[in-house]
Write an enzyme that holds these catalytic residues in place. Sequence first.
Site, PDB file in Angstrom:
ATOM      1  CE  LYS A   9      -3.826  -2.342   2.474  1.00  0.00           C
ATOM      2  NZ  LYS A   9      -4.805  -2.309   3.602  1.00  0.00           N
ATOM      3  CE1 TYR A  49      -9.067  -2.897   0.767  1.00  0.00           C
ATOM      4  CE2 TYR A  49      -8.704  -1.051  -0.454  1.00  0.00           C
ATOM      5  CZ  TYR A  49      -8.138  -2.068   0.383  1.00  0.00           C
ATOM      6  OH  TYR A  49      -6.769  -2.372   0.732  1.00  0.00           O
ATOM      7  CG  ASN A 112      -3.553  -2.461   7.015  1.00  0.00           C
ATOM      8  OD1 ASN A 112      -3.236  -2.187   5.803  1.00  0.00           O
ATOM      9  ND2 ASN A 112      -4.516  -2.993   7.258  1.00  0.00           N
ATOM     10  CG  HIS A 115      -5.026  -6.023  -0.431  1.00  0.00           C
ATOM     11  ND1 HIS A 115      -6.278  -6.404   0.242  1.00  0.00           N
ATOM     12  CD2 HIS A 115      -5.291  -7.101  -1.230  1.00  0.00           C
ATOM     13  CE1 HIS A 115      -6.989  -7.319  -0.476  1.00  0.00           C
ATOM     14  NE2 HIS A 115      -6.432  -7.552  -1.397  1.00  0.00           N
ATOM     15  CD  GLU A 126      -8.679  -8.936  -3.614  1.00  0.00           C
ATOM     16  OE1 GLU A 126      -9.416  -8.761  -2.651  1.00  0.00           O
ATOM     17  OE2 GLU A 126      -7.451  -9.487  -3.465  1.00  0.00           O
TER      18      GLU A 126
HETATM   19  P1  IDP Z   1      -7.387  -7.115   5.505  1.00  0.00           P
HETATM   20  O1  IDP Z   1      -6.656  -6.097   4.740  1.00  0.00           O
HETATM   21  O2  IDP Z   1      -6.409  -7.601   6.719  1.00  0.00           O
HETATM   22  O3  IDP Z   1      -7.928  -8.184   4.710  1.00  0.00           O
HETATM   23  P2  IDP Z   1     -10.025  -5.946   5.817  1.00  0.00           P
HETATM   24  O4  IDP Z   1     -10.925  -6.217   7.126  1.00  0.00           O
HETATM   25  O5  IDP Z   1     -10.396  -6.618   4.659  1.00  0.00           O
HETATM   26  O6  IDP Z   1      -8.453  -6.345   6.178  1.00  0.00           O
HETATM   27  O7  IDP Z   1      -9.890  -4.545   5.683  1.00  0.00           O
HETATM   28  C1  IDP Z   1      -9.599  -3.958   4.484  1.00  0.00           C
HETATM   29  C2  IDP Z   1      -8.736  -2.623   4.750  1.00  0.00           C
HETATM   30  O8  IDP Z   1      -9.520  -1.702   5.403  1.00  0.00           O
HETATM   31  C3  IDP Z   1      -7.472  -3.122   5.835  1.00  0.00           C
HETATM   32  O9  IDP Z   1      -6.522  -3.568   5.413  1.00  0.00           O
HETATM   33  C4  IDP Z   1      -7.205  -1.618   6.359  1.00  0.00           C
HETATM   34  O10 IDP Z   1      -6.482  -0.726   5.479  1.00  0.00           O
HETATM   35  C5  IDP Z   1      -8.843  -0.910   6.394  1.00  0.00           C
HETATM   36  N1  IDP Z   1      -9.450  -1.157   7.599  1.00  0.00           N
HETATM   37  C6  IDP Z   1     -10.030  -2.042   8.009  1.00  0.00           C
HETATM   38  N2  IDP Z   1     -10.733  -1.999   9.394  1.00  0.00           N
HETATM   39  C7  IDP Z   1     -10.407  -0.873   9.579  1.00  0.00           C
HETATM   40  C8  IDP Z   1     -10.793   0.113  10.739  1.00  0.00           C
HETATM   41  O11 IDP Z   1     -11.085  -0.282  11.921  1.00  0.00           O
HETATM   42  N3  IDP Z   1     -10.141   1.512  10.602  1.00  0.00           N
HETATM   43  C9  IDP Z   1      -9.434   1.830   9.505  1.00  0.00           C
HETATM   44  N4  IDP Z   1      -9.195   1.245   8.559  1.00  0.00           N
HETATM   45  C10 IDP Z   1      -9.878  -0.039   8.524  1.00  0.00           C
END
Ligand code: IDP
Length: 151
Positions: A9, A49, A112, A115, A126
């Site tokens: 990312k 997303y 984070n 992805h 994807e």
């Molecule tokens: P993942 O990336 O571990 O699969 P997902 O639940 O699919 O996680 O969420 C997609 C992305 O959305 C996350 O990687 C993160 O960047 C963002 N995200 C998820 N939950 C939160 C949150 O509670 N606050 C802010 N961003 C979030």
Amino acid sequence: MEKSFVMVKPDGVQRELVGEIIGRFEKKGVKVIGLKLMVISEELARKHYAVHEGKSFFEELIKFITSGPVVAMVMEGEGVIGVIRKMVGATKPGDADPGTIRGDFVLDAGQNIIHASDSKENAEREIDLFFAKEEIIEYSLAVRPWIYSLP
Ligand code: IDP
């Protein structure tokens, strides 16, 4: 062989963690068969997303993921979807184990750095969203017999 979509990312690129992240997968034996540096359009971000549309963090997530270059990749190997998710670590910073990418480098739920597809179905979707067929290169690695015992 299974394929997964993996993306460093914008925060991972800015923090100069691209080499570190790809290196971990290479060392594991995962093969990179597609790779490009790109800036995601808002349209592509919303498609990628779509499952999170309506959630409190959705608009922030779209802004973040389109804010700078990302490294989009297709990775291949035995059971790579699950293996890569394990190496990536949990979404919640407090749950990501040390030794995982997020466990070692991430403190924030949104920023984070990486992805990775969470299912076969999502991996196919994807990969199709991000890569044209001709951008995925099928080739064999010389080290393959040292990674897999079966032909
Ligand atoms: P993942 O990336 O571990 O699969 P997902 O639940 O699919 O996680 O969420 C997609 C992305 O959305 C996350 O990687 C993160 O960047 C963002 N995200 C998820 N939950 C939160 C949150 O509670 N606050 C802010 N961003 C979030």
